[in-house]
Design a protein around this motif. Structure first.
Motif, PDB file in Angstrom:
ATOM      1  N   PRO A 121       6.954 -39.957  -6.895  1.00  0.00           N
ATOM      2  CA  PRO A 121       8.277 -38.800  -6.825  1.00  0.00           C
ATOM      3  C   PRO A 121       7.821 -38.767  -8.898  1.00  0.00           C
ATOM      4  O   PRO A 121       8.369 -37.367  -9.146  1.00  0.00           O
ATOM      5  CB  PRO A 121       8.786 -39.913  -6.571  1.00  0.00           C
ATOM      6  CG  PRO A 121       8.445 -41.027  -6.647  1.00  0.00           C
ATOM      7  CD  PRO A 121       7.130 -41.080  -6.467  1.00  0.00           C
ATOM      8  N   LEU A 122       8.184 -39.631  -9.215  1.00  0.00           N
ATOM      9  CA  LEU A 122       7.457 -39.474 -10.650  1.00  0.00           C
ATOM     10  C   LEU A 122       6.285 -38.311 -11.047  1.00  0.00           C
ATOM     11  O   LEU A 122       6.821 -37.788 -11.834  1.00  0.00           O
ATOM     12  CB  LEU A 122       7.028 -40.759 -11.559  1.00  0.00           C
ATOM     13  CG  LEU A 122       8.530 -41.996 -11.620  1.00  0.00           C
ATOM     14  CD1 LEU A 122       7.424 -42.820 -12.649  1.00  0.00           C
ATOM     15  CD2 LEU A 122       8.805 -41.517 -12.585  1.00  0.00           C
ATOM     16  N   ILE A 123       5.358 -37.963 -10.236  1.00  0.00           N
ATOM     17  CA  ILE A 123       4.591 -37.107 -10.766  1.00  0.00           C
ATOM     18  C   ILE A 123       5.017 -35.542 -10.361  1.00  0.00           C
ATOM     19  O   ILE A 123       4.606 -34.968 -11.143  1.00  0.00           O
ATOM     20  CB  ILE A 123       3.163 -37.071  -9.625  1.00  0.00           C
ATOM     21  CG1 ILE A 123       1.968 -38.600 -10.819  1.00  0.00           C
ATOM     22  CG2 ILE A 123       2.396 -35.743 -10.294  1.00  0.00           C
ATOM     23  CD1 ILE A 123       1.170 -38.747  -9.981  1.00  0.00           C
ATOM     24  N   ALA A 124       5.540 -35.560  -8.953  1.00  0.00           N
ATOM     25  CA  ALA A 124       5.979 -34.464  -8.759  1.00  0.00           C
ATOM     26  C   ALA A 124       7.510 -34.104  -9.418  1.00  0.00           C
ATOM     27  O   ALA A 124       7.345 -33.035 -10.450  1.00  0.00           O
ATOM     28  CB  ALA A 124       6.918 -35.046  -6.908  1.00  0.00           C
ATOM     29  N   ALA A 125       8.366 -34.431 -10.080  1.00  0.00           N
ATOM     30  CA  ALA A 125       9.435 -34.566 -10.945  1.00  0.00           C
ATOM     31  C   ALA A 125       8.916 -34.491 -12.638  1.00  0.00           C
ATOM     32  O   ALA A 125       9.148 -32.840 -12.629  1.00  0.00           O
ATOM     33  CB  ALA A 125      10.873 -35.408 -10.910  1.00  0.00           C
ATOM     34  N   GLY A 126       7.743 -34.821 -12.821  1.00  0.00           N
ATOM     35  CA  GLY A 126       7.651 -34.582 -13.479  1.00  0.00           C
ATOM     36  C   GLY A 126       6.509 -33.634 -13.673  1.00  0.00           C
ATOM     37  O   GLY A 126       6.719 -32.608 -15.113  1.00  0.00           O
ATOM     38  N   LEU A 127       5.974 -32.714 -12.664  1.00  0.00           N
ATOM     39  CA  LEU A 127       5.180 -31.203 -12.467  1.00  0.00           C
ATOM     40  C   LEU A 127       6.198 -30.791 -13.335  1.00  0.00           C
ATOM     41  O   LEU A 127       6.359 -29.355 -13.750  1.00  0.00           O
ATOM     42  CB  LEU A 127       4.663 -31.010 -11.801  1.00  0.00           C
ATOM     43  CG  LEU A 127       3.336 -32.107 -11.211  1.00  0.00           C
ATOM     44  CD1 LEU A 127       2.998 -32.849 -10.358  1.00  0.00           C
ATOM     45  CD2 LEU A 127       1.943 -31.791 -12.188  1.00  0.00           C
ATOM     46  N   GLY A 128       7.691 -30.969 -12.031  1.00  0.00           N
ATOM     47  CA  GLY A 128       8.724 -29.191 -12.676  1.00  0.00           C
ATOM     48  C   GLY A 128       9.346 -29.365 -13.810  1.00  0.00           C
ATOM     49  O   GLY A 128       9.321 -28.925 -14.114  1.00  0.00           O
ATOM     50  N   VAL A 129       9.283 -30.795 -14.437  1.00  0.00           N
ATOM     51  CA  VAL A 129       9.781 -31.448 -15.561  1.00  0.00           C
ATOM     52  C   VAL A 129       9.274 -30.035 -16.862  1.00  0.00           C
ATOM     53  O   VAL A 129       9.353 -29.625 -17.314  1.00  0.00           O
ATOM     54  CB  VAL A 129      10.530 -31.670 -16.867  1.00  0.00           C
ATOM     55  CG1 VAL A 129      10.677 -32.245 -18.193  1.00  0.00           C
ATOM     56  CG2 VAL A 129      11.736 -32.592 -15.438  1.00  0.00           C
ATOM     57  N   GLY A 130       7.404 -30.513 -16.450  1.00  0.00           N
ATOM     58  CA  GLY A 130       6.634 -29.810 -17.679  1.00  0.00           C
ATOM     59  C   GLY A 130       6.201 -27.968 -16.939  1.00  0.00           C
ATOM     60  O   GLY A 130       5.490 -27.630 -18.323  1.00  0.00           O
ATOM     61  N   LEU A 131       6.559 -27.796 -16.402  1.00  0.00           N
ATOM     62  CA  LEU A 131       6.831 -26.627 -16.204  1.00  0.00           C
ATOM     63  C   LEU A 131       7.748 -25.519 -16.314  1.00  0.00           C
ATOM     64  O   LEU A 131       7.581 -24.531 -16.899  1.00  0.00           O
ATOM     65  CB  LEU A 131       6.851 -25.847 -14.758  1.00  0.00           C
ATOM     66  CG  LEU A 131       6.987 -24.821 -14.517  1.00  0.00           C
ATOM     67  CD1 LEU A 131       4.928 -23.959 -14.453  1.00  0.00           C
ATOM     68  CD2 LEU A 131       7.156 -24.740 -12.712  1.00  0.00           C
ATOM     69  N   ALA A 132       9.239 -26.101 -16.641  1.00  0.00           N
ATOM     70  CA  ALA A 132       9.285 -25.302 -17.253  1.00  0.00           C
ATOM     71  C   ALA A 132       9.638 -25.415 -18.811  1.00  0.00           C
ATOM     72  O   ALA A 132       9.818 -24.731 -19.354  1.00  0.00           O
ATOM     73  CB  ALA A 132      11.321 -26.394 -16.892  1.00  0.00           C
ATOM     74  N   PHE A 133       9.432 -26.863 -19.647  1.00  0.00           N
ATOM     75  CA  PHE A 133       8.737 -26.440 -20.767  1.00  0.00           C
ATOM     76  C   PHE A 133       7.572 -26.163 -21.640  1.00  0.00           C
ATOM     77  O   PHE A 133       7.864 -25.274 -22.218  1.00  0.00           O
ATOM     78  CB  PHE A 133       7.623 -27.800 -20.955  1.00  0.00           C
ATOM     79  CG  PHE A 133       9.171 -29.000 -21.675  1.00  0.00           C
ATOM     80  CD1 PHE A 133      10.349 -29.029 -21.704  1.00  0.00           C
ATOM     81  CD2 PHE A 133       8.523 -30.430 -20.784  1.00  0.00           C
ATOM     82  CE1 PHE A 133      11.334 -30.307 -21.332  1.00  0.00           C
ATOM     83  CE2 PHE A 133       9.439 -31.895 -20.883  1.00  0.00           C
ATOM     84  CZ  PHE A 133      10.530 -30.980 -21.722  1.00  0.00           C
ATOM     85  N   ARG A 134       6.633 -25.809 -20.258  1.00  0.00           N
ATOM     86  CA  ARG A 134       5.713 -24.289 -20.399  1.00  0.00           C
ATOM     87  C   ARG A 134       6.197 -23.400 -20.601  1.00  0.00           C
ATOM     88  O   ARG A 134       6.003 -22.021 -21.322  1.00  0.00           O
ATOM     89  CB  ARG A 134       4.816 -24.442 -19.430  1.00  0.00           C
ATOM     90  CG  ARG A 134       3.497 -25.948 -19.366  1.00  0.00           C
ATOM     91  CD  ARG A 134       2.936 -25.887 -20.319  1.00  0.00           C
ATOM     92  NE  ARG A 134       1.416 -24.935 -21.064  1.00  0.00           N
ATOM     93  CZ  ARG A 134       0.365 -25.130 -20.000  1.00  0.00           C
ATOM     94  NH1 ARG A 134       0.878 -26.005 -19.897  1.00  0.00           N
ATOM     95  NH2 ARG A 134      -0.131 -24.109 -21.023  1.00  0.00           N
ATOM     96  N   VAL A 135       7.412 -22.872 -20.276  1.00  0.00           N
ATOM     97  CA  VAL A 135       8.409 -21.432 -20.339  1.00  0.00           C
ATOM     98  C   VAL A 135       9.555 -21.886 -21.126  1.00  0.00           C
ATOM     99  O   VAL A 135      10.382 -20.625 -20.954  1.00  0.00           O
ATOM    100  CB  VAL A 135       9.363 -21.178 -19.033  1.00  0.00           C
ATOM    101  CG1 VAL A 135       9.183 -19.643 -18.817  1.00  0.00           C
ATOM    102  CG2 VAL A 135       7.372 -21.004 -17.771  1.00  0.00           C
ATOM    103  N   GLY A 136       9.392 -22.589 -21.712  1.00  0.00           N
ATOM    104  CA  GLY A 136      10.143 -23.101 -23.409  1.00  0.00           C
ATOM    105  C   GLY A 136      11.793 -23.132 -22.430  1.00  0.00           C
ATOM    106  O   GLY A 136      12.736 -22.666 -22.688  1.00  0.00           O
TER     107      GLY A 136
END
Length: 423
Positions: A121-136
């Motif tokens: 679950p950490l990887i899944a949630a981290g991917l979501g947060v990281g994707l938002a980071f890439r969009v600022g």
């Protein structure tokens, strides 16, 4: 009298000047590697472990005892410090990677499977947060998105009767849809009204929490029939992720979904047109708008996909090895831990994947460290917090290890030359 201009002689292949240029390029590449973000992440983890070792030593009773007579027998203190730190980190390794004391290989690798289970679950949630980071954007609404996804997937898992295989797929899709809707609300409000995503996600966390708590106390919704406890019924066997290596291990097929999610996010950001728009908006929204990119749509799509990825973490929590139902604490703080994972992974898919496994190891090994050596589990939390601190301050890490800043070059030495004038 006339001045004569002497043309520069061409540099022959293999000459000293050619070797000098190649050496400078190699030095520049080496500086970029040693001062790059990946190296900063590795060193941040190492420094955090060193600070954690100091805290372990300070909290050890034997170390405190030997410190009282340090000047008479200093070696006792040094030995106590070594025993406490080595014992703690050895227990951490054996609880997270490989147990050397196990009687068989299949038993010895069980800690590794526990690490991967915690990491899923950490990887899944981290991917979501990281994707938002890439969009600022800063997606701090992981808790709410996980709860909504867990509620949707859980309801399908226990209330809907479907054939095996199809039931699991429909439950997973329901959870992804729930997370996408909850994240899409944030993107829609930011795009249409300019509302700040941090404030909106924090508020939606509370909305989701109280909504799930209400549904868990409502008969016919999420509450188990005939029960007064705010808990769901058990998940149907047809909607639970199967075990990957048999019942003796907790690792389930949900780990395969996060591998697929990592590959998807990598493809989305690196190979797709939508991913190019994400990166462009993250770098400079104004320039992206001038280039013809619909920034408002990008915000909505990014938060919807981010919410779905975070929702996958909630789906794994509900449809994993859990068969006895869930309560409102199903998120287990993963939504906030995902921010740390995304920061450590530098918002890159495979970096987040590795960071999730590292934090899964901390979670799995922390309990073993506490049980075997009596080290407080809070030490692991402190180490995680220190990793975030050092990740957020790259100049501090570079100063500690005298690392160069990537992209910079050494100033050329000024050589005094005699000006030759031909008269």
């Amino acid at each position: 009298m006339s001045d004569a201009t002497v043309p520069a002689a061409p540099v022959a292949p293999g000459s000293g000047e050619g070797r000098k240029d190649g050496s400078e390029r190699w030095n520049q590449t080496l500086r970029d590697i040693t001062g790059g973000s990946a190296m900063i992440s590795v060193l941040a983890v190492l420094v955090a472990l060193v600070v954690g070792a100091i805290l372990i030593a300070f909290t050890n009773e034997r170390v405190q005892e030997t410190a009282g007579y340090f000047f008479s027998r200093p070696t006792d203190l040094l030995q106590a410090v070594w025993d406490s730190v080595a014992g703690a980190y050895s227990a951490l390794f054996q609880g997270a990677i490989y147990n050397f004391r196990a009687s068989s290989f299949l038993t010895a690798i069980r800690p590794l499977t526990e690490t991967l289970t915690f990491a899923t679950p950490l990887i899944a949630a981290g991917l979501g947060v990281g994707l938002a980071f890439r969009v600022g954007m800063f997606n701090i609404g992981g808790r709410g998105q996980m709860l909504i996804a867990a509620g949707a997937a859980g309801w399908v898992a226990f209330a809907v009767e479907l054939p095996a295989g199809i039931h699991l797929i429909v439950a997973v899709l329901a959870g992804l849809l729930g997370g996408a809707i909850w994240g899409g609300i944030v993107g829609l409000l930011k795009a249409r009204t300019g509302a700040h995503e941090v404030i909106v996600t924090i508020m939606l966390n509370f909305v989701a929490l109280y909504l799930i708590q209400f549904l868990l106390r409502t008969p016919g919704a999420l509450q188990a029939p005939g029960s007064n406890n705010p808990k769901t019924p058990a998940m149907a066997a047809t909607a639970v992720f199967p075990d990957l290596f048999g019942p003796r291990y907790n690792l389930h097929a949900g780990f395969l979904t996060v591998i697929a999610a990592t590959i998807f996010v990598w493809w989305l950001l690196s190979r797709s047109n939508l991913g190019f728009q994400f990166r462009a908006v993250g770098q400079n929204p104004g320039a992206a708008r001038v280039a013809g990119i619909n920034v408002k749509n990008v915000y909505f799509y990014a938060m919807a996909i981010s919410g779905a990825l975070v929702g996958l973490a909630g789906v794994n929590q509900v449809l994993g090895t859990l068969t006895t139902g869930f309560s409102s604490g199903i998120d287990a703080g993963i939504g906030f831990d995902a921010i740390t994972v995304a920061l450590l992974g530098r918002s890159k898919p495979w970096g987040i994947f590795a960071a999730g496994i590292l934090f899964g190891a901390f979670k799995a090994g922390g309990f073993a460290m506490q049980a075997a050596e009596g080290v407080p589990i809070d030490i692991v939390v402190v180490v995680q917090a220190l990793i975030v601190l050092f990740i957020a301050a790259p100049p501090l890490v570079r100063a500690m290890f005298h690392l160069p800043t990537p992209g910079t070059t050494k100033k050329p030495r000024i050589r005094k030359t005699n000006e030759v004038v031909a008269k």
